[in-house]
Design an enzyme around this catalytic site. Structure first.
Site, PDB file in Angstrom:
ATOM      1  N   LYS A 114       0.953  -1.228  -0.042  1.00  4.03           N
ATOM      2  CA  LYS A 114       0.084   0.164  -0.123  1.00  4.03           C
ATOM      3  C   LYS A 114       0.853   1.315   0.048  1.00  4.03           C
ATOM      4  CE  LYS A 114      -4.465   0.966   0.116  1.00  4.03           C
ATOM      5  NZ  LYS A 114      -5.427  -0.081  -0.279  1.00  4.03           N
TER       6      LYS A 114
HETATM    7  P1  NAD Z   1     -12.978   7.789  -2.578  1.00  2.00           P
HETATM    8  O1  NAD Z   1     -12.041   8.672  -2.328  1.00  2.00           O
HETATM    9  O2  NAD Z   1     -13.599   7.398  -4.084  1.00  2.00           O
HETATM   10  O3  NAD Z   1     -14.533   7.894  -1.769  1.00  2.00           O
HETATM   11  C1  NAD Z   1     -14.391   7.983  -0.510  1.00  2.00           C
HETATM   12  C2  NAD Z   1     -15.845   8.549  -0.027  1.00  2.00           C
HETATM   13  O4  NAD Z   1     -16.111   8.489   1.446  1.00  2.00           O
HETATM   14  C3  NAD Z   1     -16.243   9.864  -0.364  1.00  2.00           C
HETATM   15  O5  NAD Z   1     -17.551  10.015  -0.777  1.00  2.00           O
HETATM   16  C4  NAD Z   1     -16.060  10.717   0.933  1.00  2.00           C
HETATM   17  O6  NAD Z   1     -16.472  11.946   0.808  1.00  2.00           O
HETATM   18  C5  NAD Z   1     -16.439   9.750   1.848  1.00  2.00           C
HETATM   19  N1  NAD Z   1     -15.989   9.874   3.374  1.00  2.00           N
HETATM   20  C6  NAD Z   1     -14.705  10.228   3.569  1.00  2.00           C
HETATM   21  N2  NAD Z   1     -14.685  10.523   5.144  1.00  2.00           N
HETATM   22  C7  NAD Z   1     -16.040  10.317   5.353  1.00  2.00           C
HETATM   23  C8  NAD Z   1     -16.614  10.156   6.606  1.00  2.00           C
HETATM   24  N3  NAD Z   1     -16.156  10.649   7.740  1.00  2.00           N
HETATM   25  N4  NAD Z   1     -18.027   9.815   6.580  1.00  2.00           N
HETATM   26  C9  NAD Z   1     -18.710   9.668   5.463  1.00  2.00           C
HETATM   27  N5  NAD Z   1     -18.160   9.502   4.502  1.00  2.00           N
HETATM   28  C10 NAD Z   1     -16.874   9.974   4.348  1.00  2.00           C
HETATM   29  O7  NAD Z   1     -12.508   6.332  -2.040  1.00  2.00           O
HETATM   30  P2  NAD Z   1     -13.089   4.926  -2.557  1.00  2.00           P
HETATM   31  O8  NAD Z   1     -12.044   4.476  -3.661  1.00  2.00           O
HETATM   32  O9  NAD Z   1     -14.236   4.825  -2.572  1.00  2.00           O
HETATM   33  O10 NAD Z   1     -12.617   4.022  -1.277  1.00  2.00           O
HETATM   34  C11 NAD Z   1     -13.254   3.937  -0.157  1.00  2.00           C
HETATM   35  C12 NAD Z   1     -12.945   2.572   0.901  1.00  2.00           C
HETATM   36  O11 NAD Z   1     -12.826   1.393   0.511  1.00  2.00           O
HETATM   37  C13 NAD Z   1     -11.456   2.920   1.466  1.00  2.00           C
HETATM   38  O12 NAD Z   1     -11.346   2.240   2.616  1.00  2.00           O
HETATM   39  C14 NAD Z   1     -10.763   2.078   0.561  1.00  2.00           C
HETATM   40  O13 NAD Z   1      -9.435   1.662   1.188  1.00  2.00           O
HETATM   41  C15 NAD Z   1     -11.687   0.908   0.188  1.00  2.00           C
HETATM   42  N6  NAD Z   1     -11.309   0.263  -0.946  1.00  2.00           N
HETATM   43  C16 NAD Z   1     -11.382   0.858  -2.101  1.00  2.00           C
HETATM   44  C17 NAD Z   1     -11.222   0.164  -3.384  1.00  2.00           C
HETATM   45  C18 NAD Z   1     -11.203   0.803  -4.852  1.00  2.00           C
HETATM   46  O14 NAD Z   1     -11.144  -0.044  -5.667  1.00  2.00           O
HETATM   47  N7  NAD Z   1     -11.315   2.285  -4.856  1.00  2.00           N
HETATM   48  C19 NAD Z   1     -10.950  -1.137  -3.304  1.00  2.00           C
HETATM   49  C20 NAD Z   1     -10.847  -1.806  -2.345  1.00  2.00           C
HETATM   50  C21 NAD Z   1     -11.219  -1.150  -1.025  1.00  2.00           C
END
Ligand code: NAD
Length: 424
Positions: A114
Site C-alpha cells: 500500500k
Molecule cells: P473515494 O475517495 O472514491 O471515496 C471515499 C468516500 O468516502 C467519499 O465519498 C468521501 O466523501 C467519503 N468520506 C470520507 N470521509 C467520510 C466520513 N467521515 N464519513 C462519511 N463519508 C466519508 O474512495 P474509495 O476508493 O471509494 O475508497 C473507500 C474505501 O474503500 C477505502 O477504505 C478504500 O481503502 C476502500 N477500497 C477501495 C477500493 C477501490 O477500488 N477504490 C478497493 C478496495 C477497498
C-alpha cells in the site's frame, strides 16, 4: 460459534492493531509455527519519502509519502495509493497487510502493498496533483514494476493519477509499460469493469450473504456510508437488485429518505457538484453517525477505517454489514457486533472485487488483449462467490466468525506457499 476474546479494550485502537489482533487470533487457531508467524506479521519493506512540490502560488511544500510492501510471497505486491490528510505509516502498514490477506482470500497471485501521501487532494489543483504524483513515482522507480510492485487507486486517487504514474514510470524506462499500474483510464490499457469492480464485489457478496441469511433483497433496506468509487457503485448495483437504499453519505454529511434515495439522481448530483453530496435535495440531512446506527437491514460502510467502534457498535441495528471500506470495524467492536448476532462480510472478502479486476487488467496488459465487460464481470463474480463459500466453510470448520475465517483462509494460503518456497 466460538469467539476469541479481543485484546484489552483501549480508548483508541489504530488500524494496524486491529489487523494484528485478527492476524494473531487466526494464526493461533491454525497453530502457525513461530518462524512463519514472525515472517508473515512483519512488512518486508517500508519506504518513507519527502516530496518537495512547487505549488501554484510558487511556494514549495514538502509532502510525506509512504510505500509499504507487506509480502511478495504469492507474487508481485499489489496495493493502492491513498491521498488523504490522515495518512500515517501505521495506517499504510495495516492496509498493506490487508492487501496480502485479500489477494490470498480471492486466490490471485499477488502479495500485498500500500502507498499513501499525506495531503488534501480536494484542496489541490490538477497541476499540483500531477506534480505530486510524478514526484512520488520518481521516488519509487526502483520499487514499482509490473513484476515487482503494482500500485492502483485508493481513497483520493483515481484513473488520472494512475495515468500520470504510468507515464512517469514509462518515461524513465524509455517505453510504455502499462502493466506497472492498474485502475488506468480505458484508453491507456485500463480494463472494462474496473471502475465499478469494488462496488460490484460488495453487491455480489451482499447478495450471497443475504441468501445464506434468507433475506429477500426486494424486501430489504440499506444504508451506504461513503459515496466515492466504492460507495456509489455498490449503492446503484444494490438498488438495481431490489434493495431500497434509505441513506447515503459522504464527508459533507448523510442524506436519508424513507421512500428510498434515487441513487442515479445522487450520482448525477455528485458529478455536477465537484464530487460531493453537499446540498443534495433527494433526502433529509442527518449526521454520518446517525446513518451508521439507522434502522436498515444492510449496512455498507464504504468510506474509511474505524467508523464502527466501541462507541457505536452497540447501537447498530443492521442484520448484515458488508464492509466496502478497508478496516471500517475496529477489532474491539467486532466482539460487540458478533454478540449482537450481526453477520459481517469482512473487508478482505467484501471489497476484493477491485483487486480481482485489477489482476484482470494486468493480465490483459501482459497479453496485449482486451476482454469484454461481460467476461470481466462473469469471472470476477465467480471468483468472489468461490471465495465467499471458502470463507463460509471455514466458519463451520473452525467455529469462528466470517472475519476470523477469512484470515484463516488467507494466512493458510500464504503460510503454505511460504513453507513450500522456503526462505530465500
Ligand atoms: P473515494 O475517495 O472514491 O471515496 C471515499 C468516500 O468516502 C467519499 O465519498 C468521501 O466523501 C467519503 N468520506 C470520507 N470521509 C467520510 C466520513 N467521515 N464519513 C462519511 N463519508 C466519508 O474512495 P474509495 O476508493 O471509494 O475508497 C473507500 C474505501 O474503500 C477505502 O477504505 C478504500 O481503502 C476502500 N477500497 C477501495 C477500493 C477501490 O477500488 N477504490 C478497493 C478496495 C477497498
Amino acid at each position: 460459534m466460538a469467539y476469541i476474546e479481543p485484546a484489552p479494550i483501549k480508548d483508541k485502537e489504530n488500524p494496524f492493531e486491529s489487523m494484528m489482533f485478527r492476524f494473531h487470533a487466526a494464526a493461533e487457531i491454525l497453530g502457525l509455527d513461530d518462524e512463519t508467524y514472525e515472517v508473515l506479521k512483519s512488512p518486508s519493506k517500508q519506504i518513507i519519502v519527502n516530496l518537495p512540490i512547487t505549488m501554484d502560488d510558487g511556494k514549495k511544500v514538502v509532502f510525506e509519502g509512504y510505500r509499504v510492501i507487506h509480502s511478495d510471497t504469492l507474487g508481485p505486491s499489489k496495493g493502492g495509493i491513498r491521498y488523504d490528510m490522515g495518512v500515517t505509516l501505521d495506517e499504510v502498514k495495516a492496509l498493506a497487510a490487508w492487501m496480502t490477506w485479500k489477494c490470498a482470500v480471492v486466490d490471485i497471485p499477488y502479495g500485498g502493498a500500500k502507498g499513501g501521501i499525506r495531503c488534501n487532494p480536494r484542496e489541490m489543483s490538477r497541476g499540483e496533483l500531477e506534480r505530486l504524483t510524478r514526484a512520488y513515482t520518481g521516488a519509487m522507480y526502483d520499487t514499482f514494476g509490473p513484476d515487482q510492485d503494482i500500485p492502483a487507486p485508493d481513497m483520493g486517487t483515481g484513473p488520472q493519477e494512475m495515468a500520470w504514474l504510468m507515464d512517469e514510470y514509462s518515461k524513465a524506462h524509455g517505453k510504455t509499460i502499462n502493466g506497472v499500474v492498474t485502475g488506468k483510464p480505458l484508453v491507456l490499457g485500463g480494463s472494462l469493469g474496473r471502475v465499478e469492480a469494488t462496488g460490484r464485489g460488495v453487491m455480489v457478496s451482499a447478495l450471497v450473504a443475504m441468501e445464506k441469511l434468507k433475506m429477500n433483497p426486494a424486501h430489504s433496506t440499506c444504508a451506504v456510508q461513503g459515496f466515492g468509487n466504492v460507495g456509489n457503485h455498490a449503492a446503484v448495483l444494490l438498488e438495481d437488485r431490489g434493495l431500497k437504499i434509505l441513506g447515503i453519505s459522504d464527508h459533507t454529511g448523510a442524506y436519508w429518505n424513507d421512500n428510498g434515495i434515487d441513487i442515479r439522481k445522487a450520482i448525477r448530483y455528485r458529478e455536477a457538484n465537484n464530487f460531493t453530496l453537499e446540498g443534495f435535495d433527494g433526502g433529509e440531512k442527518i449526521s454520518n453517525e446517525e446513518l451508521l446506527i439507522s434502522e436498515v437491514d444492510v449496512l455498507v460502510p464504504a468510506a474509511k477505517e474505524d467508523v464502527i467502534t466501541i462507541e457505536n457498535a452497540e447501537k447498530i441495528k443492521a442484520k448484515l454489514i458488508v464492509e466496502g471500506a478497508n478496516g471500517p470495524t475496529s477489532a474491539n467492536a467486532d466482539k460487540i457486533i458478533y454478540e449482537k448476532g450481526i453477520q459481517v462480510v469482512p473487508d478482505i472478502l467484501a471489497n476484493a472485487g477491485g483487486v480481482t479486476v485489477s489482476y484482470f487488467e494486468w493480465v490483459q496488459n501482459r497479453l496485449g488483449y482486451k476482454w469484454t465487460r461481460e467476461r470481466v464481470n462473469r469471472r470476477s463474480d465467480r471468483i468472489l462467490k468461490e471465495a465467499f463459500e471458502k470463507v463460509f466453510q471455514a466458519t463451520i470448520d473452525y467455529n469462528v466468525s466470517m472475519r476470523i475465517a477469512s484470515y484463516i483462509v488467507a494466512i493458510r494460503k500464504v503460510a503454505d506457499t511460504y513453507n513450500l518456497r522456503g526462505c530465500y
